[in-house]
Design a protein around this motif. Structure first.
Motif, mmCIF file in Angstrom:
data_model
loop_
_atom_site.group_PDB
_atom_site.id
_atom_site.type_symbol
_atom_site.label_atom_id
_atom_site.label_comp_id
_atom_site.label_asym_id
_atom_site.label_seq_id
_atom_site.Cartn_x
_atom_site.Cartn_y
_atom_site.Cartn_z
ATOM 1 N N CYS A 100 -10.199 -6.896 13.984
ATOM 2 C CA CYS A 100 -11.043 -6.117 13.079
ATOM 3 C C CYS A 100 -11.701 -4.963 13.831
ATOM 4 O O CYS A 100 -12.436 -5.203 14.802
ATOM 5 C CB CYS A 100 -12.100 -7.022 12.476
ATOM 6 N N PRO A 101 -11.478 -3.707 13.442
ATOM 7 C CA PRO A 101 -12.112 -2.566 14.126
ATOM 8 C C PRO A 101 -13.635 -2.621 14.085
ATOM 9 O O PRO A 101 -14.300 -2.277 15.078
ATOM 10 C CB PRO A 101 -11.589 -1.356 13.347
ATOM 11 N N ILE B 124 -6.938 -2.987 13.570
ATOM 12 C CA ILE B 124 -6.539 -2.522 12.242
ATOM 13 C C ILE B 124 -7.182 -3.346 11.134
ATOM 14 O O ILE B 124 -7.264 -4.570 11.211
ATOM 15 C CB ILE B 124 -5.002 -2.534 12.038
ATOM 16 N N PHE B 125 -7.633 -2.624 10.107
ATOM 17 C CA PHE B 125 -7.976 -3.260 8.842
ATOM 18 C C PHE B 125 -6.680 -3.483 8.066
ATOM 19 O O PHE B 125 -5.629 -2.922 8.387
ATOM 20 C CB PHE B 125 -8.904 -2.359 8.021
ATOM 21 N N VAL B 126 -6.755 -4.268 6.989
ATOM 22 C CA VAL B 126 -5.559 -4.528 6.188
ATOM 23 C C VAL B 126 -5.060 -3.244 5.515
ATOM 24 O O VAL B 126 -3.856 -3.062 5.306
ATOM 25 C CB VAL B 126 -5.831 -5.653 5.159
ATOM 26 N N VAL C 103 3.239 -5.831 1.243
ATOM 27 C CA VAL C 103 2.181 -6.769 0.856
ATOM 28 C C VAL C 103 1.633 -7.363 2.150
ATOM 29 O O VAL C 103 2.365 -8.041 2.878
ATOM 30 C CB VAL C 103 2.714 -7.891 -0.058
ATOM 31 N N ALA C 104 0.373 -7.078 2.450
ATOM 32 C CA ALA C 104 -0.219 -7.531 3.712
ATOM 33 C C ALA C 104 -1.363 -8.495 3.446
ATOM 34 O O ALA C 104 -2.130 -8.318 2.489
ATOM 35 C CB ALA C 104 -0.712 -6.336 4.526
ATOM 36 N N SER C 105 -1.472 -9.501 4.306
ATOM 37 C CA SER C 105 -2.551 -10.486 4.200
ATOM 38 C C SER C 105 -3.103 -10.753 5.589
ATOM 39 O O SER C 105 -2.368 -11.205 6.474
ATOM 40 C CB SER C 105 -2.024 -11.788 3.577
ATOM 41 N N VAL D 220 -6.453 -8.571 1.699
ATOM 42 C CA VAL D 220 -5.074 -8.312 1.271
ATOM 43 C C VAL D 220 -4.917 -6.863 0.812
ATOM 44 O O VAL D 220 -5.894 -6.196 0.433
ATOM 45 C CB VAL D 220 -4.654 -9.262 0.128
ATOM 46 N N SER D 221 -3.678 -6.394 0.838
ATOM 47 C CA SER D 221 -3.367 -5.060 0.310
ATOM 48 C C SER D 221 -1.931 -5.041 -0.174
ATOM 49 O O SER D 221 -1.081 -5.789 0.328
ATOM 50 C CB SER D 221 -3.587 -3.979 1.373
#
Length: 368
Positions: A226-227, A304-306, A329-331, A342-343
């Motif tokens: 997490c940045p 990186i953030f999602v 699709v990222a988790s 998620v994104s």
């Protein structure tokens, strides 16, 4: 008074039951075994003097080892799935997909290096069903696929299988999906060790309204630092000499791409390398102390953030000429929160959807 009436009612009911039983036995004694069975085979048990009816119909219980089927016998077998329109239950409505899922067989896949691997593969095959048709013969999908199962896989092979079962089942639209775990040897960061990373891959060939699409899905597992947490940790060190560590977590991106026709082969390894170039913090296989330190440094260099992950994958996919439409699709399965971040990012119409599968993100968990 009430008790006496209840007792009388019970006696009257028993007398009526006895009279009915005797009438049923009289009828059964004068009837044929077939007539008894058509009414209810259990009636035979009410005739103790007729032992030959007790187990009517008297069926053989031993498996007939010597029985063989010829064409004449086969023609007499019922086939409800191909029955008349009158047998349809429910709405007489077009069904987009009907078929079989998760029939497994070994499939031989070529690798980018020129070798091949035989992998256990789960196959799903479906076709469309017109509103006036009762159903399909499910086994024909398997039989059509097995005709080609011994050939080394390519999209040409899967297209031949699709052609066969569209023809066999007299359908307009069809789909084949193949799922497997693809091994790829990956080096450690600093120690020089190597180990096998396994990638969940699915391939689809879809024909809809006469147009065919080739689709590849890949689950890529990585670490995300997490940045915000990293900056807060550094702030604690700088202002208060307080040791602090940023939170990182195992994360998964499901990359789905349309493979464009008339291009050079998009190898599985190519898509994996593309993901690794976009997000370098892939989880590790073989790790010594120097590798663990290197991984901590790699994560610190790539927080990186999602949202960042989705856009980094997007940038890499946009630069690949063999890929058309795509979806990311990222988790990020948070170690700070009790929920996930998620994104979803799509480009093109192939993967655009107003609604998401309610359990989509829960399928992105990867456990050892």
């Amino acid at each position: 008074m009430n008790i006496r009436e209840s007792h009388m009612d019970k006696d009257a009911k028993r007398a009526a039951a006895e009279a009915a039983l005797e009438a049923l036995r009289d009828w059964a004694r004068a009837s044929t075994p077939t007539e008894v069975a058509e009414l209810d085979p259990a009636i035979a048990r009410l005739l103790p003097e007729a032992q030959d009816l007790a187990n009517y119909p008297a069926l053989r219980r031993a498996y007939p080892e010597d029985f063989s089927v010829d064409e004449a016998y086969r023609d007499t077998l019922p086939d409800l799935q191909n029955g008349p329109e009158s047998l349809i239950k429910g709405a007489k409505q077009h069904i987009q997909h009907v078929g079989i899922s998760n029939f497994r067989l070994p499939i031989r896949f070529l690798t980018r290096g020129g070798g091949d691997l035989t992998l256990e593969t789960s196959v799903t095959g479906t076709v469309s069903l017109e509103a006036e048709k009762k159903g399909i013969n499910m086994s024909r999908i398997m039989r059509s696929y097995y005709k080609h199962a011994e050939r080394t896989f390519s999209f040409d092979v899967i297209e031949a299988a699709l052609d066969d079962y569209i023809s066999d089942l007299d359908s307009f639209d069809a789909r084949i999906q193949m799922r497997f775990s693809f091994p790829m040897k990956v080096p450690s960061l600093r120690s020089g060790l190597e180990g096998y990373q396994y990638y969940d891959i699915a391939l689809e060939l879809v024909e809809r309204a006469g147009v065919r699409s080739k689709i590849m899905h890949l689950d890529y597992v990585y670490s995300s630092t997490c940045p915000c947490s990293l900056e807060l940790s550094e702030h604690a060190r700088a202002t208060r000499q307080q040791l602090a560590t940023p939170h990182s977590q195992r994360s998964v991106a499901r990359i789905s791409v349309e493979v464009l026709p008339n291009q050079t082969c998009l190898w599985f390894e190519d898509l994996i390398d593309l993901c690794r170039s976009a997000v370098a913090t892939e989880t590790q296989v073989m790790v010594k102390r120097e590798d663990e330190q290197a991984f901590a440094e790699l994560n610190a260099a790539n927080p990186i953030f999602v949202e960042d992950a989705a856009r980094l994958f997007c940038e890499a996919l946009q630069g690949e000429g063999r890929i058309g439409d795509f979806r990311v699709v990222a988790s990020h399965q948070e170690s700070l929160h009790s929920h996930d971040a998620v994104s979803v990012l799509t480009e093109g119409e192939t993967f655009a959807a107003a609604s998401l599968d309610p359990k989509l993100f829960s399928t992105l968990f990867h456990v050892g």
